[in-house]
Design a protein around this motif. Structure first.
Motif, PDB file in Angstrom:
ATOM      1  N   ASP A  13      50.593   4.066  -7.544  1.00 21.71           N
ATOM      2  CA  ASP A  13      50.848   2.971  -6.285  1.00 21.71           C
ATOM      3  C   ASP A  13      49.872   4.801  -4.843  1.00 21.71           C
ATOM      4  N   LYS A  14      49.054   4.289  -4.267  1.00 17.07           N
ATOM      5  CA  LYS A  14      47.818   5.325  -3.185  1.00 17.07           C
ATOM      6  C   LYS A  14      48.930   5.497  -1.910  1.00 17.07           C
ATOM      7  N   SER A  15      50.220   5.271  -2.457  1.00 20.93           N
ATOM      8  CA  SER A  15      50.355   6.359  -1.239  1.00 20.93           C
ATOM      9  C   SER A  15      51.505   7.462  -1.563  1.00 20.93           C
TER      10      SER A  15
ATOM     11  N   ALA B  64      45.427  12.799  -1.036  1.00 19.75           N
ATOM     12  CA  ALA B  64      44.889  14.300  -1.289  1.00 19.75           C
ATOM     13  C   ALA B  64      43.567  13.441  -1.729  1.00 19.75           C
ATOM     14  N   LEU B  65      43.669  12.501  -1.360  1.00 21.60           N
ATOM     15  CA  LEU B  65      42.332  11.812  -1.515  1.00 21.60           C
ATOM     16  C   LEU B  65      40.701  11.737  -0.515  1.00 21.60           C
TER      17      LEU B  65
ATOM     18  N   TYR C 240      39.472   2.087  -1.231  1.00 24.97           N
ATOM     19  CA  TYR C 240      39.851   1.214  -2.044  1.00 24.97           C
ATOM     20  C   TYR C 240      41.693   1.541  -2.211  1.00 24.97           C
ATOM     21  N   GLN C 241      41.953   0.271  -3.006  1.00 26.35           N
ATOM     22  CA  GLN C 241      43.696   0.497  -2.834  1.00 26.35           C
ATOM     23  C   GLN C 241      44.470   0.481  -4.833  1.00 26.35           C
ATOM     24  N   ARG C 242      43.200   0.613  -5.374  1.00 25.72           N
ATOM     25  CA  ARG C 242      43.897   0.504  -6.937  1.00 25.72           C
ATOM     26  C   ARG C 242      43.697   1.468  -7.431  1.00 25.72           C
TER      27      ARG C 242
ATOM     28  N   GLU D 162      37.893   2.572  -8.764  1.00 25.41           N
ATOM     29  CA  GLU D 162      36.863   1.739  -9.288  1.00 25.41           C
ATOM     30  C   GLU D 162      35.341   2.094  -8.439  1.00 25.41           C
ATOM     31  N   GLY D 163      35.877   3.679  -8.161  1.00 22.22           N
ATOM     32  CA  GLY D 163      34.164   3.876  -7.279  1.00 22.22           C
ATOM     33  C   GLY D 163      32.935   3.316  -7.920  1.00 22.22           C
TER      34      GLY D 163
END
Length: 249
Positions: free
Chosen positions: A198-200, A205-206, A214-216, A229-230
């Protein structure tokens, strides 16, 4: 001494002296020579061979040759199940897993990208590769013919191409890998299966741009890397899609 007639098929001819390719030829053999001994003496690693017919009958590598024998040697069959005829090794591998030698790090990376369990360490010695392959049922990938001739290596693939992208296409074609590909399910560095996260749980750290766009996400439980998915993923995705389209077309 005895004399036997040999014929090698398809890509096995690449290992033979030019004058022996794609034709029958006679060869003198030691009196107690086996099929395996002569096949490798002629330059073909036993791991490249899937079927040996001696006078039309499927035999194993330990069969002794007799004067006048006719030996037909075949590589792996992609589109035909020859399990009932299999005599040269104890069993076929049902799970496709690899171990790559020190010169094939790029290929190992790309195989992981397509989802295949591929061990690689540029410090592996030949005896370690032999031991691990036997213990874990792995296919040895190498450009070293002598490694493939080791007694403990039962499944192997000699890689002809020099560049990693071409090597990947070669291995996909020869071993019919497209049906088993699971792209982007394995860590490119650790070989560990990835899991969605989960993104949360990783948001802090992103980088800011990644948080916004991005969400996934997925993560590796070994190295703790986080993947999304960059642009790099998109370039790899295009490469994989082209590879699978070629294999299926």
């Amino acid at each position: 001494m005895v004399t036997a007639t040999f014929r090698f098929y398809e890509e096995l001819n690449d290992f033979l002296a030019r004058e022996r390719r794609r034709r029958e030829f006679s060869c003198r053999c030691a009196r107690m020579a086996t099929t395996k001994h002569m096949i490798e003496a002629l330059g073909v690693p036993h791991t490249e061979v899937e079927l040996v017919l001696l006078n039309g009958e499927s035999v194993g590598f330990d069969t002794l040759l007799r004067d006048g024998d006719r030996v037909a040697v075949f590589p792996k069959f992609e589109a035909l199940d020859i399990t009932p005829l299999l005599r040269v090794r104890e069993r076929a591998l049902r799970e496709t897993r690899f171990i790559a030698d020190a010169h094939l790090g790029g290929l190992a990376h790309l195989l992981r990208m397509t989802g295949f369990d591929t061990l690689y360490d540029n410090g592996f010695r030949d005896e370690e590769i032999e031991r691990i392959a036997g213990a874990q049922g792995r296919i040895v990938l190498t450009r070293d013919l002598e490694l493939l001739k080791r007694r403990g290596v039962t499944h192997g693939c000699y890689v002809h191409a020099l560049r990693s992208a071409q090597q990947l296409r070669e291995v996909f074609d020869r071993l019919d890998l497209a049906r088993g590909a699971r792209p982007f399910t394995r860590c490119l560095e650790c070989n560990t299966p990835l899991r969605e996260i989960d993104k949360s749980l990783v948001e802090s750290a992103l980088p800011a741009r990644v948080r916004e766009r991005y969400q996934r996400f997925s993560t590796c439980d070994t190295c703790r890397r986080v993947f999304w998915e960059g642009s790099h993923w998109q370039r790899m995705r295009a490469m994989v899609d082209e590879l699978l389209a070629q294999a299926q077309g």
